[in-house]
Design a protein around this motif. Structure first.
Motif, mmCIF file in Angstrom:
data_model
loop_
_atom_site.group_PDB
_atom_site.id
_atom_site.type_symbol
_atom_site.label_atom_id
_atom_site.label_comp_id
_atom_site.label_asym_id
_atom_site.label_seq_id
_atom_site.Cartn_x
_atom_site.Cartn_y
_atom_site.Cartn_z
ATOM 1 N N LEU A 80 0.836 -1.205 0.000
ATOM 2 C CA LEU A 80 0.000 0.000 0.000
ATOM 3 C C LEU A 80 0.868 1.251 0.000
ATOM 4 O O LEU A 80 1.962 1.241 0.556
ATOM 5 N N PRO A 81 0.369 2.335 -0.604
ATOM 6 C CA PRO A 81 1.115 3.596 -0.525
ATOM 7 C C PRO A 81 1.163 4.066 0.932
ATOM 8 O O PRO A 81 0.238 3.792 1.720
ATOM 9 N N PHE A 82 2.233 4.768 1.291
ATOM 10 C CA PHE A 82 2.403 5.183 2.679
ATOM 11 C C PHE A 82 1.225 6.000 3.186
ATOM 12 O O PHE A 82 0.809 5.836 4.335
ATOM 13 N N ALA A 83 0.653 6.849 2.360
ATOM 14 C CA ALA A 83 -0.484 7.675 2.811
ATOM 15 C C ALA A 83 -1.626 6.801 3.304
ATOM 16 O O ALA A 83 -2.265 7.105 4.320
ATOM 17 N N GLU A 84 -1.884 5.697 2.627
ATOM 18 C CA GLU A 84 -2.954 4.797 3.052
ATOM 19 C C GLU A 84 -2.571 4.027 4.319
ATOM 20 O O GLU A 84 -3.396 3.845 5.221
ATOM 21 N N VAL A 85 -1.319 3.588 4.388
ATOM 22 C CA VAL A 85 -0.831 2.901 5.590
ATOM 23 C C VAL A 85 -0.966 3.834 6.786
ATOM 24 O O VAL A 85 -1.466 3.447 7.845
ATOM 25 N N LYS A 86 -0.557 5.077 6.590
ATOM 26 C CA LYS A 86 -0.614 6.074 7.662
ATOM 27 C C LYS A 86 -2.052 6.273 8.137
ATOM 28 O O LYS A 86 -2.329 6.257 9.339
ATOM 29 N N GLU A 87 -2.964 6.421 7.216
ATOM 30 C CA GLU A 87 -4.371 6.660 7.560
ATOM 31 C C GLU A 87 -4.996 5.468 8.286
ATOM 32 O O GLU A 87 -5.707 5.629 9.272
ATOM 33 N N ARG A 88 -4.714 4.256 7.808
ATOM 34 C CA ARG A 88 -5.370 3.068 8.343
ATOM 35 C C ARG A 88 -4.722 2.497 9.600
ATOM 36 O O ARG A 88 -5.415 1.960 10.465
ATOM 37 N N TYR A 89 -3.379 2.597 9.685
ATOM 38 C CA TYR A 89 -2.669 1.824 10.701
ATOM 39 C C TYR A 89 -1.783 2.611 11.664
ATOM 40 O O TYR A 89 -1.321 2.045 12.652
ATOM 41 N N LEU A 90 -1.510 3.871 11.361
ATOM 42 C CA LEU A 90 -0.515 4.591 12.152
ATOM 43 C C LEU A 90 -1.098 5.743 12.949
ATOM 44 O O LEU A 90 -2.129 6.306 12.591
#
Length: 123
Positions: A38-48
Protein backbone atom coordinates in the motif's frame (compact mmCIF):
# COMPACT_ATOMS: atom_id res chain seq x y z
CA UNK A 1 25.52 -20.93 23.72
CA UNK A 2 23.76 -19.38 20.72
CA UNK A 3 20.85 -16.96 20.56
CA UNK A 4 18.51 -19.76 19.53
CA UNK A 5 19.38 -21.66 22.73
CA UNK A 6 18.48 -18.73 25.01
CA UNK A 7 15.38 -17.42 23.28
CA UNK A 8 12.59 -18.78 21.10
CA UNK A 9 9.77 -16.37 20.26
CA UNK A 10 6.42 -17.88 21.24
CA UNK A 11 4.49 -15.14 19.42
CA UNK A 12 2.42 -14.75 22.58
CA UNK A 13 1.86 -11.03 22.05
CA UNK A 14 3.00 -10.00 25.50
CA UNK A 15 5.45 -7.51 23.99
CA UNK A 16 2.76 -6.28 21.56
CA UNK A 17 0.40 -4.99 24.23
CA UNK A 18 0.08 -1.59 25.84
CA UNK A 19 -1.25 1.86 25.15
CA UNK A 20 1.54 2.70 22.70
CA UNK A 21 3.76 0.83 20.29
CA UNK A 22 7.30 1.36 19.02
CA UNK A 23 8.26 4.42 17.04
CA UNK A 24 8.83 3.87 13.33
CA UNK A 25 11.81 5.33 11.50
CA UNK A 26 11.83 6.03 7.75
CA UNK A 27 13.10 2.55 6.87
CA UNK A 28 10.34 1.00 9.02
CA UNK A 29 7.67 3.05 7.24
CA UNK A 30 9.02 2.06 3.81
CA UNK A 31 9.29 -1.63 4.77
CA UNK A 32 5.76 -1.62 6.20
CA UNK A 33 4.29 0.03 3.09
CA UNK A 34 6.08 -2.44 0.83
CA UNK A 35 5.03 -5.41 2.96
CA UNK A 36 1.39 -4.32 2.93
CA UNK A 37 1.54 -3.39 -0.76
CA UNK A 38 0.00 0.00 0.00
CA UNK A 39 1.12 3.60 -0.53
CA UNK A 40 2.40 5.18 2.68
CA UNK A 41 -0.48 7.67 2.81
CA UNK A 42 -2.95 4.80 3.05
CA UNK A 43 -0.83 2.90 5.59
CA UNK A 44 -0.61 6.07 7.66
CA UNK A 45 -4.37 6.66 7.56
CA UNK A 46 -5.37 3.07 8.34
CA UNK A 47 -2.67 1.82 10.70
CA UNK A 48 -0.51 4.59 12.15
CA UNK A 49 -0.74 7.22 14.85
CA UNK A 50 1.30 10.40 14.35
CA UNK A 51 2.03 12.66 17.31
CA UNK A 52 4.28 15.54 16.30
CA UNK A 53 7.30 13.83 14.71
CA UNK A 54 6.60 10.47 16.35
CA UNK A 55 5.04 7.81 14.13
CA UNK A 56 3.72 4.68 15.85
CA UNK A 57 1.41 1.84 14.97
CA UNK A 58 -2.11 2.24 16.34
CA UNK A 59 -3.35 0.07 19.17
CA UNK A 60 -6.65 -1.84 19.23
CA UNK A 61 -8.01 -3.36 22.42
CA UNK A 62 -4.65 -2.87 24.15
CA UNK A 63 -2.52 -4.52 21.44
CA UNK A 64 -0.62 -3.33 18.38
CA UNK A 65 -3.02 -3.06 15.44
CA UNK A 66 -1.00 -5.76 13.66
CA UNK A 67 -1.33 -8.34 16.45
CA UNK A 68 -3.94 -11.05 15.97
CA UNK A 69 -2.87 -14.35 17.52
CA UNK A 70 0.65 -13.37 16.45
CA UNK A 71 2.23 -10.63 14.41
CA UNK A 72 0.40 -10.28 11.10
CA UNK A 73 3.27 -8.25 9.58
CA UNK A 74 6.14 -10.39 10.89
CA UNK A 75 8.27 -10.01 7.74
CA UNK A 76 7.62 -6.27 7.52
CA UNK A 77 7.76 -5.35 11.19
CA UNK A 78 9.82 -2.42 12.57
CA UNK A 79 13.43 -2.90 13.62
CA UNK A 80 12.62 -2.36 17.29
CA UNK A 81 10.10 -5.21 17.16
CA UNK A 82 12.67 -7.37 15.36
CA UNK A 83 15.20 -6.66 18.10
CA UNK A 84 12.91 -7.26 21.06
CA UNK A 85 13.39 -8.75 23.60
CA UNK A 86 17.14 -9.03 22.97
CA UNK A 87 17.61 -5.38 23.85
CA UNK A 88 21.16 -4.00 24.26
CA UNK A 89 20.25 -2.56 27.67
CA UNK A 90 20.10 -6.13 28.96
CA UNK A 91 23.82 -6.62 28.38
CA UNK A 92 25.00 -3.99 30.85
CA UNK A 93 22.21 -4.10 33.41
CA UNK A 94 21.48 -7.44 35.07
CA UNK A 95 18.33 -6.03 36.72
CA UNK A 96 16.95 -5.00 33.34
CA UNK A 97 17.88 -8.44 31.99
CA UNK A 98 15.96 -10.15 34.81
CA UNK A 99 12.83 -8.01 34.34
CA UNK A 100 12.72 -8.68 30.59
CA UNK A 101 13.62 -12.38 30.94
CA UNK A 102 10.93 -12.90 33.57
CA UNK A 103 8.27 -11.11 31.51
CA UNK A 104 8.90 -12.98 28.26
CA UNK A 105 8.00 -16.68 28.00
CA UNK A 106 10.36 -17.09 25.04
CA UNK A 107 13.44 -16.96 27.27
CA UNK A 108 15.00 -20.06 28.72
CA UNK A 109 13.62 -19.83 32.28
CA UNK A 110 16.86 -20.45 34.18
CA UNK A 111 19.05 -18.32 31.91
CA UNK A 112 21.63 -16.29 33.85
CA UNK A 113 22.84 -12.82 32.95
CA UNK A 114 26.32 -14.22 32.25
CA UNK A 115 24.91 -16.90 29.92
CA UNK A 116 22.94 -14.19 28.13
CA UNK A 117 26.05 -12.03 27.73
CA UNK A 118 28.05 -15.00 26.40
CA UNK A 119 25.31 -15.95 23.93
CA UNK A 120 25.21 -12.36 22.67
CA UNK A 121 29.00 -12.33 22.23
CA UNK A 122 29.61 -9.90 25.09
CA UNK A 123 30.84 -12.29 27.78
Amino acid sequence: MSESKIFDCRRCGYCCQGETTVSLDQADRERLSAHLGLPFAEVKERYLRVTGKTVQMKTVDGHCIFYENGCTIHEGKPWRCRQWPLHPSMLADSSNFEVIRDSCPGFKADLTHEEFRLAMGKG
